[in-house]
Scaffold this motif. Sequence first.
Motif, mmCIF file in Angstrom:
data_model
loop_
_atom_site.group_PDB
_atom_site.id
_atom_site.type_symbol
_atom_site.label_atom_id
_atom_site.label_comp_id
_atom_site.label_asym_id
_atom_site.label_seq_id
_atom_site.Cartn_x
_atom_site.Cartn_y
_atom_site.Cartn_z
ATOM 1 N N ASP A 1 0.827 -1.210 0.000
ATOM 2 C CA ASP A 1 0.000 0.000 0.000
ATOM 3 C C ASP A 1 0.861 1.261 0.000
ATOM 4 O OD1 ASP A 1 -2.332 -1.476 -0.040
ATOM 5 O OD2 ASP A 1 -2.682 -1.311 2.128
ATOM 6 N N LYS A 2 1.948 1.240 0.763
ATOM 7 C CA LYS A 2 2.851 2.403 0.806
ATOM 8 C C LYS A 2 3.658 2.533 -0.485
ATOM 9 C CE LYS A 2 3.171 2.759 5.782
ATOM 10 N NZ LYS A 2 4.028 2.722 6.972
ATOM 11 N N LEU A 3 4.078 1.401 -1.056
ATOM 12 C CA LEU A 3 4.830 1.439 -2.312
ATOM 13 C C LEU A 3 3.992 2.044 -3.433
ATOM 14 C CD1 LEU A 3 6.536 -2.068 -2.182
ATOM 15 C CD2 LEU A 3 7.701 0.153 -2.075
ATOM 16 N N LYS A 4 2.715 1.721 -3.463
ATOM 17 C CA LYS A 4 1.831 2.242 -4.508
ATOM 18 C C LYS A 4 1.734 3.769 -4.469
ATOM 19 C CE LYS A 4 -1.207 -1.764 -4.959
ATOM 20 N NZ LYS A 4 -2.569 -2.289 -4.732
ATOM 21 N N LYS A 5 1.988 4.370 -3.324
ATOM 22 C CA LYS A 5 1.892 5.822 -3.178
ATOM 23 C C LYS A 5 3.154 6.558 -3.617
ATOM 24 C CE LYS A 5 -1.437 5.408 0.557
ATOM 25 N NZ LYS A 5 -1.682 5.537 1.983
ATOM 26 N N LEU A 6 4.244 5.830 -3.852
ATOM 27 C CA LEU A 6 5.483 6.472 -4.306
ATOM 28 C C LEU A 6 5.347 6.925 -5.756
ATOM 29 C CD1 LEU A 6 8.299 4.116 -2.926
ATOM 30 C CD2 LEU A 6 7.661 6.370 -2.068
ATOM 31 N N ASP A 7 5.774 8.142 -6.043
ATOM 32 C CA ASP A 7 5.732 8.653 -7.418
ATOM 33 C C ASP A 7 6.613 7.840 -8.363
ATOM 34 O OD1 ASP A 7 3.975 10.687 -6.744
ATOM 35 O OD2 ASP A 7 5.564 12.177 -6.444
ATOM 36 N N CYS A 8 7.676 7.250 -7.840
ATOM 37 C CA CYS A 8 8.622 6.516 -8.678
ATOM 38 C C CYS A 8 8.153 5.098 -8.997
ATOM 39 C CB CYS A 8 10.002 6.483 -8.036
ATOM 40 S SG CYS A 8 10.024 5.732 -6.396
ATOM 41 N N VAL A 9 7.095 4.626 -8.338
ATOM 42 C CA VAL A 9 6.553 3.289 -8.612
ATOM 43 C C VAL A 9 5.399 3.442 -9.589
ATOM 44 C CG1 VAL A 9 5.406 1.261 -7.640
ATOM 45 C CG2 VAL A 9 7.270 2.358 -6.381
ATOM 46 N N ASP A 10 5.570 2.876 -10.774
ATOM 47 C CA ASP A 10 4.554 2.992 -11.816
ATOM 48 C C ASP A 10 3.534 1.867 -11.763
ATOM 49 O OD1 ASP A 10 5.622 5.367 -12.989
ATOM 50 O OD2 ASP A 10 7.205 4.138 -13.850
ATOM 51 N N GLU A 11 3.966 0.686 -11.333
ATOM 52 C CA GLU A 11 3.049 -0.453 -11.335
ATOM 53 C C GLU A 11 3.592 -1.551 -10.435
ATOM 54 O OE1 GLU A 11 0.992 -3.433 -14.622
ATOM 55 O OE2 GLU A 11 2.481 -1.987 -15.268
ATOM 56 N N ILE A 12 2.699 -2.203 -9.731
ATOM 57 C CA ILE A 12 3.029 -3.424 -9.004
ATOM 58 C C ILE A 12 2.259 -4.531 -9.706
ATOM 59 C CG2 ILE A 12 2.908 -4.660 -6.818
ATOM 60 C CD1 ILE A 12 3.142 -1.937 -5.419
ATOM 61 N N LYS A 13 2.992 -5.355 -10.433
ATOM 62 C CA LYS A 13 2.348 -6.334 -11.296
ATOM 63 C C LYS A 13 1.817 -7.543 -10.544
ATOM 64 C CE LYS A 13 4.538 -5.169 -15.575
ATOM 65 N NZ LYS A 13 4.692 -5.683 -16.898
ATOM 66 N N ASN A 14 2.605 -8.092 -9.640
ATOM 67 C CA ASN A 14 2.208 -9.321 -8.958
ATOM 68 C C ASN A 14 2.736 -9.365 -7.541
ATOM 69 O OD1 ASN A 14 0.962 -10.893 -11.121
ATOM 70 N ND2 ASN A 14 2.986 -10.884 -12.044
ATOM 71 N N ILE A 15 1.981 -10.034 -6.707
ATOM 72 C CA ILE A 15 2.446 -10.445 -5.388
ATOM 73 C C ILE A 15 2.134 -11.936 -5.324
ATOM 74 C CG2 ILE A 15 2.172 -10.241 -2.893
ATOM 75 C CD1 ILE A 15 1.014 -7.430 -3.433
ATOM 76 N N ILE A 16 3.160 -12.725 -5.159
ATOM 77 C CA ILE A 16 2.970 -14.172 -5.121
ATOM 78 C C ILE A 16 3.328 -14.661 -3.722
ATOM 79 C CG2 ILE A 16 3.684 -16.389 -6.090
ATOM 80 C CD1 ILE A 16 4.380 -14.821 -8.677
ATOM 81 N N ARG A 17 2.374 -15.249 -3.058
ATOM 82 C CA ARG A 17 2.584 -15.767 -1.710
ATOM 83 C C ARG A 17 2.959 -17.239 -1.798
ATOM 84 N NH1 ARG A 17 -0.600 -14.728 3.692
ATOM 85 N NH2 ARG A 17 0.134 -16.523 4.850
ATOM 86 N N VAL A 18 4.067 -17.591 -1.136
ATOM 87 C CA VAL A 18 4.521 -18.967 -1.096
ATOM 88 C C VAL A 18 4.440 -19.436 0.350
ATOM 89 C CG1 VAL A 18 6.452 -20.537 -1.512
ATOM 90 C CG2 VAL A 18 6.063 -18.586 -3.047
ATOM 91 N N GLU A 19 3.676 -20.469 0.589
ATOM 92 C CA GLU A 19 3.507 -21.008 1.938
ATOM 93 C C GLU A 19 4.599 -22.051 2.193
ATOM 94 O OE1 GLU A 19 0.396 -20.864 4.037
ATOM 95 O OE2 GLU A 19 -0.626 -19.391 2.808
ATOM 96 N N THR A 20 5.236 -21.948 3.351
ATOM 97 C CA THR A 20 6.316 -22.887 3.688
ATOM 98 C C THR A 20 5.924 -23.863 4.772
ATOM 99 O OG1 THR A 20 7.225 -21.404 5.355
ATOM 100 C CG2 THR A 20 8.057 -21.176 3.097
ATOM 101 N N GLY A 21 4.746 -23.717 5.330
ATOM 102 C CA GLY A 21 4.346 -24.577 6.426
ATOM 103 C C GLY A 21 4.566 -23.923 7.780
ATOM 104 N N ASP A 22 5.332 -22.799 7.814
ATOM 105 C CA ASP A 22 5.516 -22.051 9.057
ATOM 106 C C ASP A 22 4.186 -21.430 9.456
ATOM 107 O OD1 ASP A 22 8.173 -22.685 8.935
ATOM 108 O OD2 ASP A 22 8.791 -20.764 8.107
ATOM 109 N N LYS A 23 4.028 -21.120 10.709
ATOM 110 C CA LYS A 23 2.769 -20.565 11.197
ATOM 111 C C LYS A 23 2.784 -19.057 11.223
ATOM 112 C CE LYS A 23 1.390 -24.635 13.361
ATOM 113 N NZ LYS A 23 0.225 -25.297 13.269
ATOM 114 N N GLU A 24 3.615 -18.402 10.455
ATOM 115 C CA GLU A 24 3.676 -16.936 10.395
ATOM 116 C C GLU A 24 2.545 -16.493 9.560
ATOM 117 O OE1 GLU A 24 5.918 -14.664 11.729
ATOM 118 O OE2 GLU A 24 7.692 -15.806 12.141
#
Length: 84
Positions: free
Chosen positions: A61-84
Motif C-alpha cells: 500500500d505504501k509502495l503504490k503511493k510512491l511517485d517513482c513506482v509505476d506499477e506493481i504487477k504481482n504479489i505471489i505468496r509462497v507457503e512454507t508450512g511455518d505458522k507466520e
Amino acid sequence: LLVDDMPGVLGKIADIFGDENVSLQSVMQTKKFCEDEVHAHAEIVAITHTVKHKQIISAVDKLKKLDCVDEIKNIIRVETGDKE
C-alpha cells in the motif's frame, strides 16, 4: 515492481519494506524502456523472508503511493508450512 530507472528509487523501496518489518532475501533489477524509449524504467523483483500477510500488504500500500513506482504487477505468496 515497475519503477523509474533513476538513483535513489531502490533505497526508497527498501526503506518502506524495512519500516514494515519486511526482510528482503533477494532483489533483482533489470532495465526496461517505455514504448517511446525515452523514459527509462526498471523492473524490480523482491523476494522476502517469511513475513506476516498484513505486513506485506501494508508495505505494498505504501509502495503504490510512491511517485517513482509505476506499477506493481504481482504479489505471489509462497507457503512454507511455518505458522507466520
